[in-house]
Motif scaffolding. Structure first.
Motif: not given
Length: 360
Positions: A48-56, A29-40
């Motif tokens: 449907d994957t949870p996507i975060y902007k902040d790693f911590d 099951d996958t989660v994603a994270c990227d600091g670029a708001g555009f990609m998020v």
């Protein structure tokens, strides 16, 4: 079997490839994270994957089993440290760390934690290079006396706006992005070189980093290798990595497509003369194909090792990536100082060291 929860961190070119493969894996099951708001925002509207902007924040809120880190290289060391401190398994894109002492520290930390810790040197999953290693270990071409490691491709063909890939401090440049691959294969075959000499990191179109790499690597109990790499070569449609070896019983050549062997006498199932084996016949089928079977195979092996409860990566562990980081550091130092770097230099007379060349 219960699915693993794996986060893919960094959704650039490599990160999106990794995300696609991990997201398709039947055991994940996958989660994603990227600091670029555009990609998020874009991915959030279509997945449907949870996507975060902040790693911590993601590390705090998600009950993860592992992370796949595909961020710019300068961020690898702090992110890998944070993930290991949380007890997670880690797959990190190459190059591992920009300072090889960080690589060694993280190697030790992963061993202490008993985590599967792997770096994305995918050429080790190409069947032709695997066959080359098998033949080297079988002594098929005898004592190896001549090695040429090359990589060419059309990455920087004109002056252009800088990105992190063209900034040395970010982990960009031909050495880190291109030369790391043939160097990692040489480390796989022969270990860390004992000495590096004659290194040149040259600019062709870039201003902030290198576009071409030349170096000579020596092993005290092995061969001498020439490294030749250029990512400003328009004659290649895409990256081309190749290794040529000559020994007392013949020669070997391998690239993405095939492994060629010329033997003076038959060895290990190979007849005397020329034999060519193709990657298609040397590669095991993997569960999913995207971009190249070697990319899918390395992630599948990462997931499989975690599922099996193994205490370390089966291939491409942090220790092997540390060898490559150290080798690149030797090349950088040699190119900057013009002086030989490594054990052999320590034994040289002071007068020879000052001259910067080998007396006879």
């Amino acid at each position: 079997m219960q699915k693993l929860k794996v986060a893919v961190v960094g959704l650039g070119k490599m990160g999106l490839s990794h995300f696609s493969m991990v997201n398709a894996h039947p055991g994940v099951d996958t989660v994603a994270c990227d600091g670029a708001g555009f990609m998020v925002d874009v991915l959030g509207k279509n997945l449907d994957t949870p996507i975060y902007k902040d790693f911590d924040t993601m590390l705090t809120q998600e009950p993860l089993d592992a992370v796949v880190i595909a961020t710019p290289s300068r961020l690898h060391a702090p992110m890998v440290t944070a993930a290991l401190d949380k007890g997670l398994n880690v797959f990190c894109e190459k190059p591992f760390c920009l300072n090889w002492t960080d690589s060694q520290r993280l190697t030790d930390l992963a061993k202490e934690k008993g985590r599967v810790a792997q770096v994305g040197y995918h050429y080790r999953y190409v069947g032709a290079f695997g066959e080359m290693k098998r033949l080297i270990e079988a002594g098929a071409i005898g004592r190896i006396t001549h090695v040429l490691a090359e990589a060419y491709g059309p990455v920087v063909l004109r002056s252009k706006k800088a990105t992190w890939r063209t900034e040395k401090a970010e982990g960009g440049g031909c050495l880190y992005d291109y030369a790391a691959h043939p160097l990692n294969l040489l480390n796989w075959f022969f270990g860390t070189p004992d000495q590096v000499i004659g290194s040149h990191l040259g600019k062709v179109f870039s201003e902030g980093t290198d576009d071409e790499v030349f170096s000579t690597l020596r092993w005290s109990d092995g061969p001498t290798a020439q490294l030749s790499v250029n990512w400003s070569d328009e004659s290649h449609r895409k990256m081309s990595t190749k290794i040529s070896l000559i020994g007392t019983n013949g020669r070997l050549y391998a690239d993405r497509q095939e492994c060629q062997a010329y033997l003076r006498k038959p060895v290990d199932g190979y007849d005397a003369g020329w034999t060519v084996k193709y990657t298609t016949e040397l590669t095991k089928d993997c569960w999913f194909y995207l971009r190249g079977e070697e990319y899918s195979a390395q992630l599948d092996e990462f997931v499989s090792a975690i599922q099996a409860g193994e205490p370390t990566a089966r291939q491409n562990d942090f220790a092997s990536a540390t060898q490559t980081d150290k080798t690149m550091a030797m090349i950088i130092e040699n190119s900057e100082t013009g002086m030989p770097v490594g054990e052999a230099r320590a034994a040289m007379p002071e007068a020879v060291k000052k001259r910067g060349w080998f007396g006879r």
